[in-house]
Structure formats: structure tokens, C-alpha cells
Write a protein that holds these residues in place. Structure first.
Motif, PDB file in Angstrom:
ATOM      1  N   LEU A  10       6.664   5.880   2.045  1.00  0.00           N
ATOM      2  CA  LEU A  10       5.238   5.811   1.758  1.00  0.00           C
ATOM      3  C   LEU A  10       5.017   5.788   0.249  1.00  0.00           C
ATOM      4  N   PHE A  11       4.122   4.889  -0.175  1.00  0.00           N
ATOM      5  CA  PHE A  11       3.877   4.714  -1.600  1.00  0.00           C
ATOM      6  C   PHE A  11       2.383   4.615  -1.896  1.00  0.00           C
ATOM      7  N   LYS A  12       1.994   5.146  -3.032  1.00  0.00           N
ATOM      8  CA  LYS A  12       0.650   4.971  -3.575  1.00  0.00           C
ATOM      9  C   LYS A  12       0.708   3.707  -4.436  1.00  0.00           C
ATOM     10  N   THR A  13      -0.213   2.763  -4.195  1.00  0.00           N
ATOM     11  CA  THR A  13      -0.189   1.493  -4.922  1.00  0.00           C
ATOM     12  C   THR A  13      -1.596   1.099  -5.376  1.00  0.00           C
ATOM     13  N   ASN A  14      -1.667  -0.029  -6.030  1.00  0.00           N
ATOM     14  CA  ASN A  14      -2.960  -0.639  -6.359  1.00  0.00           C
ATOM     15  C   ASN A  14      -3.070  -2.026  -5.703  1.00  0.00           C
ATOM     16  N   ILE A  15      -2.491  -2.159  -4.527  1.00  0.00           N
ATOM     17  CA  ILE A  15      -2.561  -3.398  -3.738  1.00  0.00           C
ATOM     18  C   ILE A  15      -3.870  -3.336  -2.948  1.00  0.00           C
ATOM     19  N   ALA A  29       8.731 -10.734   2.740  1.00  0.00           N
ATOM     20  CA  ALA A  29       9.507 -11.694   3.527  1.00  0.00           C
ATOM     21  C   ALA A  29      10.743 -12.161   2.762  1.00  0.00           C
ATOM     22  N   GLN A  30      10.596 -12.374   1.469  1.00  0.00           N
ATOM     23  CA  GLN A  30      11.727 -12.796   0.640  1.00  0.00           C
ATOM     24  C   GLN A  30      12.837 -11.753   0.627  1.00  0.00           C
ATOM     25  N   HIS A  31      12.455 -10.495   0.788  1.00  0.00           N
ATOM     26  CA  HIS A  31      13.426  -9.394   0.740  1.00  0.00           C
ATOM     27  C   HIS A  31      13.727  -8.843   2.131  1.00  0.00           C
ATOM     28  N   GLN A  32      13.370  -9.613   3.144  1.00  0.00           N
ATOM     29  CA  GLN A  32      13.651  -9.290   4.544  1.00  0.00           C
ATOM     30  C   GLN A  32      13.160  -7.901   4.944  1.00  0.00           C
ATOM     31  N   ILE A  33      11.975  -7.553   4.448  1.00  0.00           N
ATOM     32  CA  ILE A  33      11.307  -6.312   4.843  1.00  0.00           C
ATOM     33  C   ILE A  33      10.261  -6.712   5.866  1.00  0.00           C
ATOM     34  N   ASN A  34      10.557  -6.465   7.128  1.00  0.00           N
ATOM     35  CA  ASN A  34       9.710  -6.955   8.211  1.00  0.00           C
ATOM     36  C   ASN A  34       8.672  -5.959   8.685  1.00  0.00           C
ATOM     37  N   GLN A  35       8.933  -4.689   8.524  1.00  0.00           N
ATOM     38  CA  GLN A  35       8.008  -3.671   9.017  1.00  0.00           C
ATOM     39  C   GLN A  35       7.339  -2.980   7.834  1.00  0.00           C
ATOM     40  N   TRP A  36       6.143  -3.443   7.507  1.00  0.00           N
ATOM     41  CA  TRP A  36       5.408  -2.852   6.407  1.00  0.00           C
ATOM     42  C   TRP A  36       3.910  -3.046   6.625  1.00  0.00           C
ATOM     43  N   THR A  37       3.131  -2.171   6.020  1.00  0.00           N
ATOM     44  CA  THR A  37       1.672  -2.287   6.048  1.00  0.00           C
ATOM     45  C   THR A  37       1.122  -1.764   4.725  1.00  0.00           C
ATOM     46  N   VAL A  38      -0.091  -2.192   4.407  1.00  0.00           N
ATOM     47  CA  VAL A  38      -0.837  -1.647   3.275  1.00  0.00           C
ATOM     48  C   VAL A  38      -2.204  -1.260   3.807  1.00  0.00           C
ATOM     49  N   ASP A  39      -2.570  -0.005   3.619  1.00  0.00           N
ATOM     50  CA  ASP A  39      -3.893   0.468   4.027  1.00  0.00           C
ATOM     51  C   ASP A  39      -4.840   0.298   2.847  1.00  0.00           C
ATOM     52  N   GLN A  40      -5.517  -0.830   2.817  1.00  0.00           N
ATOM     53  CA  GLN A  40      -6.411  -1.132   1.703  1.00  0.00           C
ATOM     54  C   GLN A  40      -7.732  -0.367   1.773  1.00  0.00           C
ATOM     55  N   GLU A  41      -7.971   0.309   2.869  1.00  0.00           N
ATOM     56  CA  GLU A  41      -9.169   1.136   3.007  1.00  0.00           C
ATOM     57  C   GLU A  41      -8.948   2.521   2.410  1.00  0.00           C
ATOM     58  N   VAL A  43      -7.917   5.274  -0.379  1.00  0.00           N
ATOM     59  CA  VAL A  43      -8.070   5.357  -1.830  1.00  0.00           C
ATOM     60  C   VAL A  43      -6.742   5.128  -2.553  1.00  0.00           C
ATOM     61  N   ASP A  44      -5.627   5.453  -1.910  1.00  0.00           N
ATOM     62  CA  ASP A  44      -4.300   5.291  -2.506  1.00  0.00           C
ATOM     63  C   ASP A  44      -3.642   3.953  -2.154  1.00  0.00           C
ATOM     64  N   CYS A  45      -4.351   3.083  -1.419  1.00  0.00           N
ATOM     65  CA  CYS A  45      -3.781   1.785  -1.001  1.00  0.00           C
ATOM     66  C   CYS A  45      -2.332   1.981  -0.553  1.00  0.00           C
ATOM     67  N   GLY A  67       3.969  -6.440 -11.344  1.00  0.00           N
ATOM     68  CA  GLY A  67       2.714  -6.029 -11.973  1.00  0.00           C
ATOM     69  C   GLY A  67       1.857  -5.052 -11.196  1.00  0.00           C
ATOM     70  N   TYR A  68       2.375  -4.519 -10.107  1.00  0.00           N
ATOM     71  CA  TYR A  68       1.611  -3.562  -9.314  1.00  0.00           C
ATOM     72  C   TYR A  68       2.094  -2.146  -9.592  1.00  0.00           C
ATOM     73  N   GLN A  69       1.196  -1.201  -9.445  1.00  0.00           N
ATOM     74  CA  GLN A  69       1.582   0.202  -9.526  1.00  0.00           C
ATOM     75  C   GLN A  69       2.194   0.600  -8.191  1.00  0.00           C
ATOM     76  N   CYS A  70       3.245   1.398  -8.251  1.00  0.00           N
ATOM     77  CA  CYS A  70       3.888   1.846  -7.029  1.00  0.00           C
ATOM     78  C   CYS A  70       4.621   3.143  -7.317  1.00  0.00           C
ATOM     79  N   GLU A  71       4.235   4.189  -6.611  1.00  0.00           N
ATOM     80  CA  GLU A  71       4.914   5.478  -6.751  1.00  0.00           C
ATOM     81  C   GLU A  71       5.001   6.144  -5.396  1.00  0.00           C
ATOM     82  N   GLU A  72       6.017   6.978  -5.242  1.00  0.00           N
ATOM     83  CA  GLU A  72       6.205   7.667  -3.971  1.00  0.00           C
ATOM     84  C   GLU A  72       4.990   8.526  -3.671  1.00  0.00           C
ATOM     85  N   LEU A  73       4.537   8.455  -2.449  1.00  0.00           N
ATOM     86  CA  LEU A  73       3.418   9.276  -1.991  1.00  0.00           C
ATOM     87  C   LEU A  73       3.979  10.562  -1.422  1.00  0.00           C
TER      88      LEU A  73
END
Length: 74
Positions: A10-15, A29-41, A43-45, A67-73
Motif C-alpha cells: 500500500l502506497f500514498k501517491t498523488n495519482i 502492464a509494462q512491468h507485469q503488475i496485473n493486480q493493482w488499484t488506485v483509490d482516487q477518491e 485523500v492519499d490516492c 514524476g509521481y509521489q509514492c511512499e509506503e502507507l
């Protein structure tokens, strides 16, 4: 965290826009990561990845390199 033997990262992002999410779809997809989601609703995206193939630091580096922020949640 683990679910059915797979690591859940789990990561806090600005996506937060549809364009950001579309870019992440291509990147994951380029990195063969098939199971992922981003909760854009959320506050921590929150980026959630389920995998045993990629490590926490690899995700942070991959997302940050584009260019995105990404840190462990915690």
C-alpha cells in the motif's frame, strides 16, 4: 500484509486524475503488475498492489521515476 500467500503493498501517491491512472495502467502492464488499484477518491490516492514479484522499494522507485509521489502507507 499478505492475502492468500501474496504480498499486498500500500502506497500514498498523488495519482489523482484519469490521465494519471491511464499512465499507471500502461506502466504497470509494462512491468507485469496485473493486480493493482488506485483509490482516487481517498485523500492519499492509495495505490494497492498484490504481488510476490515486486518489492516495496521497486514500486516506490518505479512510480517516482515517472514524476509521481509514492511512499509506503503505514
Amino acid at each position: 500484509m499478505e492475502i492468500n500467500g501474496l504480498s499486498v503493498l500500500l502506497f500514498k501517491t498523488n495519482i489523482h486524475t484519469a490521465t494519471d491512472k491511464e499512465f499507471m495502467t500502461q506502466l504497470m502492464a509494462q512491468h507485469q503488475i496485473n493486480q493493482w488499484t488506485v483509490d482516487q477518491e481517498d485523500v492519499d490516492c492509495v495505490l494497492r498492489i498484490v504481488s510476490n514479484e515486486i518489492q516495496l522499494n521497486e514500486v516506490i522507485s518505479l512510480v517516482s521515476q515517472h514524476g509521481y509521489q509514492c511512499e509506503e502507507l503505514t
